[in-house]
Scaffold this motif. Structure first.
Motif, PDB file in Angstrom:
ATOM      1  N   VAL A   1       0.841  -1.193   0.000  1.00  0.00           N
ATOM      2  CA  VAL A   1       0.000   0.000   0.000  1.00  0.00           C
ATOM      3  C   VAL A   1       0.882   1.252   0.000  1.00  0.00           C
ATOM      4  N   ALA A   2       1.966   1.227   0.752  1.00  0.00           N
ATOM      5  CA  ALA A   2       2.907   2.356   0.764  1.00  0.00           C
ATOM      6  C   ALA A   2       3.493   2.565  -0.631  1.00  0.00           C
ATOM      7  N   GLU A   3       3.794   1.491  -1.329  1.00  0.00           N
ATOM      8  CA  GLU A   3       4.333   1.608  -2.694  1.00  0.00           C
ATOM      9  C   GLU A   3       3.294   2.194  -3.645  1.00  0.00           C
ATOM     10  N   LEU A   4       2.029   1.816  -3.458  1.00  0.00           N
ATOM     11  CA  LEU A   4       0.951   2.402  -4.256  1.00  0.00           C
ATOM     12  C   LEU A   4       0.867   3.902  -3.996  1.00  0.00           C
ATOM     13  N   ILE A   5       0.932   4.285  -2.736  1.00  0.00           N
ATOM     14  CA  ILE A   5       0.860   5.702  -2.379  1.00  0.00           C
ATOM     15  C   ILE A   5       2.028   6.474  -2.969  1.00  0.00           C
ATOM     16  N   VAL A   6       3.211   5.898  -2.927  1.00  0.00           N
ATOM     17  CA  VAL A   6       4.388   6.550  -3.517  1.00  0.00           C
ATOM     18  C   VAL A   6       4.180   6.761  -5.015  1.00  0.00           C
ATOM     19  N   GLU A   7       3.656   5.757  -5.681  1.00  0.00           N
ATOM     20  CA  GLU A   7       3.432   5.889  -7.121  1.00  0.00           C
ATOM     21  C   GLU A   7       2.396   6.979  -7.418  1.00  0.00           C
ATOM     22  N   LEU A   8       1.342   7.050  -6.622  1.00  0.00           N
ATOM     23  CA  LEU A   8       0.343   8.106  -6.802  1.00  0.00           C
ATOM     24  C   LEU A   8       0.926   9.477  -6.508  1.00  0.00           C
ATOM     25  N   GLU A   9       1.770   9.569  -5.477  1.00  0.00           N
ATOM     26  CA  GLU A   9       2.432  10.843  -5.158  1.00  0.00           C
ATOM     27  C   GLU A   9       3.260  11.321  -6.342  1.00  0.00           C
ATOM     28  N   GLU A  10       4.018  10.415  -6.930  1.00  0.00           N
ATOM     29  CA  GLU A  10       4.858  10.774  -8.072  1.00  0.00           C
ATOM     30  C   GLU A  10       4.021  11.122  -9.294  1.00  0.00           C
ATOM     31  N   MET A  11       2.949  10.379  -9.511  1.00  0.00           N
ATOM     32  CA  MET A  11       2.110  10.589 -10.684  1.00  0.00           C
ATOM     33  C   MET A  11       1.392  11.937 -10.646  1.00  0.00           C
ATOM     34  N   TYR A  12       0.884  12.311  -9.466  1.00  0.00           N
ATOM     35  CA  TYR A  12       0.067  13.516  -9.339  1.00  0.00           C
ATOM     36  C   TYR A  12       0.736  14.647  -8.569  1.00  0.00           C
ATOM     37  N   ASN A  13       1.965  14.445  -8.120  1.00  0.00           N
ATOM     38  CA  ASN A  13       2.689  15.471  -7.362  1.00  0.00           C
ATOM     39  C   ASN A  13       1.896  15.904  -6.120  1.00  0.00           C
ATOM     40  N   VAL A  14       1.443  14.904  -5.365  1.00  0.00           N
ATOM     41  CA  VAL A  14       0.670  15.129  -4.145  1.00  0.00           C
ATOM     42  C   VAL A  14       1.414  14.497  -2.981  1.00  0.00           C
ATOM     43  N   ASN A  15       1.490  15.224  -1.873  1.00  0.00           N
ATOM     44  CA  ASN A  15       2.178  14.729  -0.684  1.00  0.00           C
ATOM     45  C   ASN A  15       1.195  13.944   0.179  1.00  0.00           C
ATOM     46  N   MET A  16       1.371  12.614   0.238  1.00  0.00           N
ATOM     47  CA  MET A  16       0.493  11.752   1.030  1.00  0.00           C
ATOM     48  C   MET A  16       1.281  11.053   2.134  1.00  0.00           C
ATOM     49  N   GLU A  17       2.403  11.627   2.542  1.00  0.00           N
ATOM     50  CA  GLU A  17       3.291  10.956   3.490  1.00  0.00           C
ATOM     51  C   GLU A  17       2.655  10.732   4.865  1.00  0.00           C
ATOM     52  N   TRP A  18       1.622  11.454   5.197  1.00  0.00           N
ATOM     53  CA  TRP A  18       0.962  11.310   6.498  1.00  0.00           C
ATOM     54  C   TRP A  18       0.028  10.104   6.524  1.00  0.00           C
ATOM     55  N   ALA A  19      -0.241   9.475   5.379  1.00  0.00           N
ATOM     56  CA  ALA A  19      -1.208   8.371   5.302  1.00  0.00           C
ATOM     57  C   ALA A  19      -0.759   7.170   6.134  1.00  0.00           C
ATOM     58  N   ASP A  20      -1.693   6.575   6.840  1.00  0.00           N
ATOM     59  CA  ASP A  20      -1.428   5.380   7.639  1.00  0.00           C
ATOM     60  C   ASP A  20      -1.709   4.159   6.779  1.00  0.00           C
ATOM     61  N   THR A  21      -0.678   3.524   6.288  1.00  0.00           N
ATOM     62  CA  THR A  21      -0.842   2.404   5.357  1.00  0.00           C
ATOM     63  C   THR A  21      -1.436   1.175   6.028  1.00  0.00           C
ATOM     64  N   ASN A  22      -1.471   1.139   7.343  1.00  0.00           N
ATOM     65  CA  ASN A  22      -2.114   0.015   8.031  1.00  0.00           C
ATOM     66  C   ASN A  22      -3.631   0.111   7.993  1.00  0.00           C
ATOM     67  N   THR A  23      -4.168   1.301   7.800  1.00  0.00           N
ATOM     68  CA  THR A  23      -5.618   1.471   7.759  1.00  0.00           C
ATOM     69  C   THR A  23      -6.149   1.675   6.348  1.00  0.00           C
ATOM     70  N   VAL A  24      -5.296   1.961   5.389  1.00  0.00           N
ATOM     71  CA  VAL A  24      -5.718   2.110   3.995  1.00  0.00           C
ATOM     72  C   VAL A  24      -5.789   0.719   3.383  1.00  0.00           C
ATOM     73  N   ASP A  25      -7.007   0.274   3.046  1.00  0.00           N
ATOM     74  CA  ASP A  25      -7.171  -1.105   2.578  1.00  0.00           C
ATOM     75  C   ASP A  25      -8.153  -1.246   1.417  1.00  0.00           C
ATOM     76  N   SER A  26      -8.492  -0.142   0.770  1.00  0.00           N
ATOM     77  CA  SER A  26      -9.393  -0.218  -0.378  1.00  0.00           C
ATOM     78  C   SER A  26      -9.165   1.006  -1.259  1.00  0.00           C
ATOM     79  N   ILE A  27      -9.747   0.959  -2.439  1.00  0.00           N
ATOM     80  CA  ILE A  27      -9.658   2.118  -3.327  1.00  0.00           C
ATOM     81  C   ILE A  27     -10.341   3.320  -2.686  1.00  0.00           C
ATOM     82  N   ASN A  28     -11.470   3.085  -2.014  1.00  0.00           N
ATOM     83  CA  ASN A  28     -12.140   4.191  -1.317  1.00  0.00           C
ATOM     84  C   ASN A  28     -11.232   4.832  -0.278  1.00  0.00           C
ATOM     85  N   ASP A  29     -10.492   4.016   0.470  1.00  0.00           N
ATOM     86  CA  ASP A  29      -9.559   4.553   1.468  1.00  0.00           C
ATOM     87  C   ASP A  29      -8.463   5.385   0.801  1.00  0.00           C
TER      88      ASP A  29
END
Length: 102
Positions: free
Chosen positions: A50-78
């Motif tokens: 999930v952290a790797e997915l977030i990193v890829e989205l950060e790079e793709m859209y230039n958005v800082n999501m470093e505060w995201a808790d990857t233990n609770t993000v478990d779906s596309i909605n999350d």
């Protein structure tokens, strides 16, 4: 900030494409998930994935999501909620950050 205009169904397609063709994943069963599907149950992903997915989205859209808790993000909605909240946080920070005077 270079954020493309998109809607939630498009965001879902982007995530599925990342899972299917992304540099870390290559999951053939990515099409099986829907917005509420658990990444851990359907795709057998870990919080590191999930952290790797977030990193890829950060790079793709230039958005800082470093505060995201990857233990609770478990779906596309999350991920979508986290993404939108990150954009809002960035906008607030930009508004409240004072401009340096020369």
């Amino acid at each position: 900030m270079s954020i493309k205009t998109f809607y939630k169904p498009e965001f879902e397609s982007v995530i599925k494409a990342i899972f299917k063709n992304g540099k870390w994943f290559g999951l053939n069963n990515a099409e099986k998930i829907n917005a509420d599907s658990s990444f851990r149950e359907v795709l057998d992903l870990t919080s590191l994935d999930v952290a790797e997915l977030i990193v890829e989205l950060e790079e793709m859209y230039n958005v800082n999501m470093e505060w995201a808790d990857t233990n609770t993000v478990d779906s596309i909605n999350d991920v979508y909620r986290t993404f939108v909240q990150s954009i809002n946080n960035m906008r607030k920070q930009k508004i409240t950050t004072p401009v340096k005077q020369r």
